[in-house]
Design an enzyme around this catalytic site. Structure first.
Site, PDB file in Angstrom:
ATOM      1  N   GLY A  15       0.837  -1.210   0.000  1.00 61.51           N
ATOM      2  CA  GLY A  15       0.000   0.000   0.000  1.00 61.51           C
ATOM      3  C   GLY A  15       0.866   1.251   0.000  1.00 61.51           C
ATOM      4  O   GLY A  15       0.594   2.222   0.711  1.00 61.51           O
ATOM      5  N   SER A  17       1.544   3.414  -2.470  1.00 70.85           N
ATOM      6  CA  SER A  17       1.319   4.454  -3.489  1.00 70.85           C
ATOM      7  C   SER A  17       0.728   5.737  -2.915  1.00 70.85           C
ATOM      8  O   SER A  17       0.714   6.763  -3.596  1.00 70.85           O
ATOM      9  CB  SER A  17       0.397   3.908  -4.591  1.00 70.85           C
ATOM     10  OG  SER A  17      -0.811   3.483  -4.025  1.00 70.85           O
ATOM     11  N   SER A  18       0.222   5.702  -1.691  1.00 75.55           N
ATOM     12  CA  SER A  18      -0.329   6.937  -1.096  1.00 75.55           C
ATOM     13  C   SER A  18      -0.331   6.831   0.425  1.00 75.55           C
ATOM     14  O   SER A  18      -0.016   5.781   0.987  1.00 75.55           O
ATOM     15  CB  SER A  18      -1.759   7.206  -1.615  1.00 75.55           C
ATOM     16  OG  SER A  18      -2.613   6.149  -1.261  1.00 75.55           O
ATOM     17  N   GLY A  19      -0.699   7.938   1.052  1.00 81.14           N
ATOM     18  CA  GLY A  19      -0.959   7.966   2.491  1.00 81.14           C
ATOM     19  C   GLY A  19       0.168   7.470   3.378  1.00 81.14           C
ATOM     20  O   GLY A  19       1.345   7.786   3.175  1.00 81.14           O
ATOM     21  N   SER A 143      -3.181  -1.686  11.743  1.00 81.94           N
ATOM     22  CA  SER A 143      -4.564  -1.957  12.147  1.00 81.94           C
ATOM     23  C   SER A 143      -5.317  -0.636  12.155  1.00 81.94           C
ATOM     24  O   SER A 143      -5.193   0.170  11.220  1.00 81.94           O
ATOM     25  CB  SER A 143      -4.553  -2.641  13.513  1.00 81.94           C
ATOM     26  OG  SER A 143      -5.841  -2.843  14.004  1.00 81.94           O
ATOM     27  N   TYR A 157     -15.149  -3.280   8.174  1.00 80.72           N
ATOM     28  CA  TYR A 157     -13.813  -2.722   8.395  1.00 80.72           C
ATOM     29  C   TYR A 157     -13.362  -2.983   9.837  1.00 80.72           C
ATOM     30  O   TYR A 157     -12.235  -3.438  10.077  1.00 80.72           O
ATOM     31  CB  TYR A 157     -13.817  -1.220   8.091  1.00 80.72           C
ATOM     32  CG  TYR A 157     -12.470  -0.557   8.255  1.00 80.72           C
ATOM     33  CD1 TYR A 157     -11.478  -0.724   7.299  1.00 80.72           C
ATOM     34  CD2 TYR A 157     -12.188   0.230   9.372  1.00 80.72           C
ATOM     35  CE1 TYR A 157     -10.235  -0.120   7.446  1.00 80.72           C
ATOM     36  CE2 TYR A 157     -10.950   0.835   9.522  1.00 80.72           C
ATOM     37  CZ  TYR A 157      -9.975   0.655   8.560  1.00 80.72           C
ATOM     38  OH  TYR A 157      -8.740   1.249   8.718  1.00 80.72           O
ATOM     39  N   SER A 158     -14.257  -2.717  10.805  1.00 79.28           N
ATOM     40  CA  SER A 158     -13.911  -2.976  12.211  1.00 79.28           C
ATOM     41  C   SER A 158     -13.548  -4.442  12.392  1.00 79.28           C
ATOM     42  O   SER A 158     -12.546  -4.778  13.034  1.00 79.28           O
ATOM     43  CB  SER A 158     -15.096  -2.647  13.139  1.00 79.28           C
ATOM     44  OG  SER A 158     -15.467  -1.298  13.027  1.00 79.28           O
ATOM     45  N   SER A 160     -12.403  -6.547  10.200  1.00 76.58           N
ATOM     46  CA  SER A 160     -11.117  -6.883   9.560  1.00 76.58           C
ATOM     47  C   SER A 160      -9.949  -6.449  10.439  1.00 76.58           C
ATOM     48  O   SER A 160      -8.935  -7.139  10.525  1.00 76.58           O
ATOM     49  CB  SER A 160     -11.017  -6.243   8.172  1.00 76.58           C
ATOM     50  OG  SER A 160     -10.797  -4.843   8.250  1.00 76.58           O
ATOM     51  N   LYS A 161     -10.087  -5.303  11.098  1.00 77.50           N
ATOM     52  CA  LYS A 161      -8.982  -4.808  11.923  1.00 77.50           C
ATOM     53  C   LYS A 161      -8.911  -5.544  13.276  1.00 77.50           C
ATOM     54  O   LYS A 161      -7.820  -5.720  13.823  1.00 77.50           O
ATOM     55  CB  LYS A 161      -9.101  -3.293  12.109  1.00 77.50           C
ATOM     56  CG  LYS A 161      -8.940  -2.504  10.793  1.00 77.50           C
ATOM     57  CD  LYS A 161      -7.571  -2.704  10.131  1.00 77.50           C
ATOM     58  CE  LYS A 161      -7.349  -1.785   8.944  1.00 77.50           C
ATOM     59  NZ  LYS A 161      -6.032  -1.954   8.324  1.00 77.50           N
ATOM     60  N   THR A 192      -5.302  11.198   4.574  1.00 79.30           N
ATOM     61  CA  THR A 192      -4.841  10.400   3.421  1.00 79.30           C
ATOM     62  C   THR A 192      -6.002  10.295   2.433  1.00 79.30           C
ATOM     63  O   THR A 192      -7.045  10.917   2.623  1.00 79.30           O
ATOM     64  CB  THR A 192      -4.442   8.974   3.862  1.00 79.30           C
ATOM     65  OG1 THR A 192      -5.631   8.288   4.285  1.00 79.30           O
ATOM     66  CG2 THR A 192      -3.426   8.959   4.979  1.00 79.30           C
TER      67      THR A 192
HETATM   68  P1  NDP Z   1      -4.713   5.364   1.430  1.00 72.71           P
HETATM   69  O1  NDP Z   1      -6.008   5.111   0.728  1.00 72.71           O
HETATM   70  O2  NDP Z   1      -4.004   6.643   1.174  1.00 72.71           O
HETATM   71  O3  NDP Z   1      -3.702   4.181   1.151  1.00 72.71           O
HETATM   72  C1  NDP Z   1      -4.109   2.839   1.004  1.00 72.71           C
HETATM   73  C2  NDP Z   1      -3.028   2.087   0.256  1.00 72.71           C
HETATM   74  O4  NDP Z   1      -3.436   0.722   0.126  1.00 72.71           O
HETATM   75  C3  NDP Z   1      -2.800   2.648  -1.144  1.00 72.71           C
HETATM   76  O5  NDP Z   1      -1.422   2.667  -1.419  1.00 72.71           O
HETATM   77  C4  NDP Z   1      -3.499   1.640  -2.037  1.00 72.71           C
HETATM   78  O6  NDP Z   1      -2.813   1.560  -3.279  1.00 72.71           O
HETATM   79  C5  NDP Z   1      -3.305   0.338  -1.243  1.00 72.71           C
HETATM   80  N1  NDP Z   1      -4.304  -0.670  -1.603  1.00 72.71           N
HETATM   81  C6  NDP Z   1      -5.635  -0.640  -1.396  1.00 72.71           C
HETATM   82  N2  NDP Z   1      -6.215  -1.739  -1.925  1.00 72.71           N
HETATM   83  C7  NDP Z   1      -5.212  -2.468  -2.484  1.00 72.71           C
HETATM   84  C8  NDP Z   1      -5.158  -3.693  -3.200  1.00 72.71           C
HETATM   85  N3  NDP Z   1      -6.265  -4.422  -3.441  1.00 72.71           N
HETATM   86  N4  NDP Z   1      -3.960  -4.130  -3.640  1.00 72.71           N
HETATM   87  C9  NDP Z   1      -2.830  -3.402  -3.412  1.00 72.71           C
HETATM   88  N5  NDP Z   1      -2.806  -2.262  -2.728  1.00 72.71           N
HETATM   89  C10 NDP Z   1      -3.989  -1.791  -2.280  1.00 72.71           C
HETATM   90  O7  NDP Z   1      -5.066   5.205   2.981  1.00 72.71           O
HETATM   91  P2  NDP Z   1      -4.147   5.180   4.303  1.00 72.71           P
HETATM   92  O8  NDP Z   1      -2.762   5.531   4.002  1.00 72.71           O
HETATM   93  O9  NDP Z   1      -4.871   5.970   5.307  1.00 72.71           O
HETATM   94  O10 NDP Z   1      -4.253   3.643   4.711  1.00 72.71           O
HETATM   95  C11 NDP Z   1      -3.136   2.879   5.114  1.00 72.71           C
HETATM   96  C12 NDP Z   1      -3.544   1.938   6.230  1.00 72.71           C
HETATM   97  O11 NDP Z   1      -3.912   2.719   7.377  1.00 72.71           O
HETATM   98  C13 NDP Z   1      -4.745   1.052   5.907  1.00 72.71           C
HETATM   99  O12 NDP Z   1      -4.503  -0.256   6.370  1.00 72.71           O
HETATM  100  C14 NDP Z   1      -5.880   1.686   6.689  1.00 72.71           C
HETATM  101  O13 NDP Z   1      -6.865   0.746   7.042  1.00 72.71           O
HETATM  102  C15 NDP Z   1      -5.125   2.215   7.901  1.00 72.71           C
HETATM  103  N6  NDP Z   1      -5.836   3.278   8.639  1.00 72.71           N
HETATM  104  C16 NDP Z   1      -6.070   4.510   8.061  1.00 72.71           C
HETATM  105  C17 NDP Z   1      -6.755   5.486   8.760  1.00 72.71           C
HETATM  106  C18 NDP Z   1      -7.045   6.853   8.195  1.00 72.71           C
HETATM  107  O14 NDP Z   1      -7.792   7.631   8.821  1.00 72.71           O
HETATM  108  N7  NDP Z   1      -6.507   7.231   7.064  1.00 72.71           N
HETATM  109  C19 NDP Z   1      -7.237   5.242  10.135  1.00 72.71           C
HETATM  110  C20 NDP Z   1      -6.916   3.937  10.641  1.00 72.71           C
HETATM  111  C21 NDP Z   1      -6.247   3.005   9.911  1.00 72.71           C
HETATM  112  P3  NDP Z   1      -3.468   1.381  -4.740  1.00 72.71           P
HETATM  113  O15 NDP Z   1      -4.814   2.006  -4.717  1.00 72.71           O
HETATM  114  O16 NDP Z   1      -2.475   2.061  -5.648  1.00 72.71           O
HETATM  115  O17 NDP Z   1      -3.490  -0.107  -4.939  1.00 72.71           O
END
Ligand code: NDP
Length: 261
Positions: A15, A17-19, A143, A157-158, A160-161, A192
């Protein structure tokens, strides 16, 4: 004395590519790690790779869906062939879904569990032989606060975590004899693309606005926790309050949550 030195370590971040994932790749690289970054969005990963390379860091990208076994295999092969091993596995890829359970498409639960839980389990399984041979190896599982306390509009989602939480606690005990650490990170609201990328959105709760932290702040907290050998962190003030309140009086938190459903 830090437990773990990031300089010279070899990492995988899913994951990326972002956040939080992207910020983690930047922070790990800044501190001297070689990183394999994986996600589906090719353009984002290429841009990340150029940025890291311009700063003198070493990065390999793997484009693909983390729920696809081939993507997971390629990611492991990439870290092995390019960097010769693995010390840090960050299972960060995740998706959300927003909406009341009664309105949810049944496919939603499976999709969320495939990305957030099964892919994380299978990445850990594949990485295990390399981690056993690594230097101060660690698995970092991302998580959520909702892995401590379920919330309306986020039932799948809850769940899964919570699954990530239970899995991580169990393998932490099992991996002790291999000297592999397991760190669980439970972010709260973080700025993010997460809320734009939800797999389904059917209505939304009207939570009170809480200031979100940045992905960079969370990434710095995670790397600090990796270095000091922590097992659990909640990089979000309000999240800590919620977890504490839920331990003290789950019935009170049930009543508060019900107001938002
Ligand atoms: P983003 O949406 O910015 O990042 C999610 C990342 O997961 C992206 O890089 C996306 O890449 C990748 N991803 C999603 N689905 C797939 C897939 N099927 N295959 C490969 N890559 C995938 O969100 P966050 O940075 O916020 O999320 C990161 C983690 O933090 C997650 O596990 C999220 O549950 C957790 N989290 C986030 C919170 C928030 O408020 N932001 C709060 C609590 C937890 P791409 O689309 O390019 O595949």
């Amino acid at each position: 004395m830090p437990k773990r030195d990031i300089r010279g370590s070899r990492a995988i971040v899913t994951g990326a590519s972002s956040g939080i994932g992207r910020a983690l790749v930047m922070e790990l690289s800044r501190q001297g790690a070689d990183v394999v970054a994986t996600a589906r969005r090719d353009d984002r990963l290429r841009a990340l790779s150029e940025e890291i390379s311009a700063q003198g860091g070493r990065i390999e990208i793997v484009v693909g869906d983390i729920t696809d076994p081939q993507t997971r295999e390629k990611t492991i092969q990439a870290v092995h062939s390019r960097f010769g091993g693995l010390d840090i596995l960050v299972n960060n890829a995740g998706v959300g879904a927003l909406g009341l359970f009664e309105h949810a498409d049944p496919a939603r639960a499976r999709h969320v569990m495939e990305v957030n839980f099964f892919a994380l389990v299978e990445m850990t399984r594949l990485a295990f032989p390399l981690l056993k041979q690594g230097t101060n190896p660690i698995v970092v599982n991302i998580s959520s606060i909702l892995g401590h306390r379920g919330a309306p509009y986020s039932s799948e989602y809850s769940a899964s975590k919570f699954a990530v939480q239970g899995f991580s606690e169990a393998i932490r005990a099992e991996f002790t004899r291999h000297e592999i650490d397991v760190l669980v990170v439970s972010p709260g609201t973080t700025q993010t693309e997460f809320f734009q990328s939800v797999v389904e959105r059917v209505g939304e709760p009207t939570w009170p606005e809480h200031a979100a932290v940045t992905a960079e702040q969370v990434a710095r907290r995670i790397v600090r926790a990796m270095k000091s050998g922590r097992h659990e962190i909640i990089p979000y003030g309000w999240g800590k309050v919620l977890c504490w309140l839920n331990r003290l009086s789950p019935a009170l938190v049930d009543r508060i949550m019900a107001r938002y459903a």
